[in-house]
Scaffold this active site. Structure first.
Site, PDB file in Angstrom:
ATOM      1  CG  ASP A 119      -1.910  -1.138   1.214  1.00 19.86           C
ATOM      2  OD1 ASP A 119      -2.442  -1.442   0.123  1.00 19.86           O
ATOM      3  OD2 ASP A 119      -2.156  -1.742   2.277  1.00 19.86           O
ATOM      4  CG  PHE A 194      -2.263  -4.544  -6.699  1.00 21.74           C
ATOM      5  CD1 PHE A 194      -3.280  -5.187  -6.016  1.00 21.74           C
ATOM      6  CD2 PHE A 194      -2.203  -3.166  -6.652  1.00 21.74           C
ATOM      7  CE1 PHE A 194      -4.220  -4.466  -5.298  1.00 21.74           C
ATOM      8  CE2 PHE A 194      -3.136  -2.435  -5.946  1.00 21.74           C
ATOM      9  CZ  PHE A 194      -4.143  -3.085  -5.263  1.00 21.74           C
TER      10      PHE A 194
HETATM   11  C1  LIG Z   1      -2.026  -3.133  -2.564  1.00 20.28           C
HETATM   12  S1  LIG Z   1      -2.296  -4.703  -1.901  1.00 20.28           S
HETATM   13  C2  LIG Z   1      -1.246  -5.762  -2.908  1.00 20.28           C
HETATM   14  C3  LIG Z   1      -1.589  -7.212  -2.748  1.00 20.28           C
HETATM   15  C4  LIG Z   1      -0.690  -8.193  -3.514  1.00 20.28           C
HETATM   16  N1  LIG Z   1       0.679  -8.143  -3.044  1.00 20.28           N
HETATM   17  C5  LIG Z   1      -0.717  -7.929  -4.995  1.00 20.28           C
HETATM   18  O1  LIG Z   1       0.296  -7.500  -5.549  1.00 20.28           O
HETATM   19  O2  LIG Z   1      -1.783  -8.183  -5.606  1.00 20.28           O
HETATM   20  C6  LIG Z   1      -1.377  -4.608  -0.375  1.00 20.28           C
HETATM   21  C7  LIG Z   1      -1.729  -5.703   0.597  1.00 20.28           C
HETATM   22  O3  LIG Z   1      -0.863  -5.619   1.739  1.00 20.28           O
HETATM   23  C8  LIG Z   1      -1.620  -5.858   2.901  1.00 20.28           C
HETATM   24  N2  LIG Z   1      -0.884  -5.280   4.033  1.00 20.28           N
HETATM   25  C9  LIG Z   1      -0.715  -3.976   4.332  1.00 20.28           C
HETATM   26  N3  LIG Z   1       0.047  -3.824   5.433  1.00 20.28           N
HETATM   27  C10 LIG Z   1       0.388  -5.075   5.844  1.00 20.28           C
HETATM   28  C11 LIG Z   1       1.155  -5.600   6.924  1.00 20.28           C
HETATM   29  N4  LIG Z   1       1.745  -4.782   7.815  1.00 20.28           N
HETATM   30  N5  LIG Z   1       1.261  -6.939   7.051  1.00 20.28           N
HETATM   31  C12 LIG Z   1       0.659  -7.773   6.170  1.00 20.28           C
HETATM   32  N6  LIG Z   1      -0.083  -7.328   5.138  1.00 20.28           N
HETATM   33  C13 LIG Z   1      -0.204  -6.010   4.951  1.00 20.28           C
HETATM   34  C14 LIG Z   1      -2.959  -5.215   2.592  1.00 20.28           C
HETATM   35  O4  LIG Z   1      -3.998  -5.689   3.430  1.00 20.28           O
HETATM   36  C15 LIG Z   1      -3.145  -5.598   1.128  1.00 20.28           C
HETATM   37  O5  LIG Z   1      -3.777  -6.849   0.999  1.00 20.28           O
END
Ligand SMILES: C[S@@+](CC[C@H](N)C(=O)[O-])C[C@H]1O[C@@H](n2cnc3c(N)ncnc32)[C@H](O)[C@@H]1O
Length: 213
Positions: A119, A194
């Site tokens: 994110d 993504f």
């Molecule tokens: C923008 S999405 C990308 C998901 C995946 N990596 C992709 O490329 O399709 C970011 C993901 O990171 C997760 N996330 C954010 N902070 C995190 C943390 N501290 N620990 C684990 N997951 C986290 C969010 O819930 C979200 O599912």
């Protein structure tokens, strides 16, 4: 660019053993403590819908992959993807990946770390919520075995450049080493959801890896 709704998972579906809670994690986390057999362990932070886990576990069956996902509904979704293929080498942990690195992963125990499209937290005052922070990249260096690899991909050029600078400043990891874009011959030829979304909308993706000396 809107986010597609998540497919509904039957709440009665038993996701044991694919979904684990952070506080039920073994200490330290190893392949053996997760799946019962010794193997190189790869960790993804922020697994989202779990496309990387579903593919990587099948492409490299001799390694164990664990996805760390903070959002419960995404963790369940990713775990359901592993359950659907009866994965013997993939697990999902519902929890905070940053804390799990800090508290649960042992020195030099991890083969590879994968961080794809974290994110971006666009606003300056929210940047401290980013996964890629000084303490986290130091933990990545600490947990990687010598020769181990950190993969980092994003569509946000500012996040990409800031992370490269951060890693250069706070670690001795070698890089950035560019990672090429893979040809996408069919809809599933993407590393993550993504990546698929960005490339289908012609958004540039920045990819690199770092190696622990
Ligand atoms: C923008 S999405 C990308 C998901 C995946 N990596 C992709 O490329 O399709 C970011 C993901 O990171 C997760 N996330 C954010 N902070 C995190 C943390 N501290 N620990 C684990 N997951 C986290 C969010 O819930 C979200 O599912």
């Amino acid at each position: 660019m809107g986010r597609r709704a998540l497919r509904r998972i039957d709440p009665a579906l038993d996701l044991t053993p694919w979904l684990l809670a952070e506080d039920a994690l073994p200490m330290p986390v190893t392949a053996e403590s997760l799946v019962g057999w010794a193997a190189p362990l790869e960790v993804e932070v922020g697994s989202g819908k779990g496309l990387f886990l579903a593919h990587a576990t099948q492409a490299v069956p001799e390694h164990v992959f664990v996805g760390l996902e903070i959002a419960g509904r995404y963790a369940r979704h990713a775990a359901a993807g592993l359950a659907a293929i009866s994965s013997r080498n993939g697990r999902v942990v519902h929890g905070d990946g940053v804390r799990i690195f800090r508290e649960r992963l042992a020195h030099a125990s991890i083969e590879a770390v994968h961080v794809y499209f974290p994110d971006p937290w666009w606003k300056q005052r929210h940047r401290k919520r980013r996964v890629m922070q000084a303490d986290f990249v130091r933990d990545v260096q600490r947990v990687l075995r010598p020769g181990g690899v950190l993969h980092f991909w994003t569509d946000v050029e500012e996040y990409f450049q800031a992370t490269i600078a951060l890693i250069g400043h706070h670690t001795q990891l070698r890089g950035p080493i560019p990672e090429p874009e893979r040809a996408s011959e069919h809809d599933m030829d993407y590393r993550t959801h993504f990546e698929r979304r960005m490339r289908q909308h012609a958004v540039p993706v920045f990819r690199c890896r770092f190696e622990r000396p």
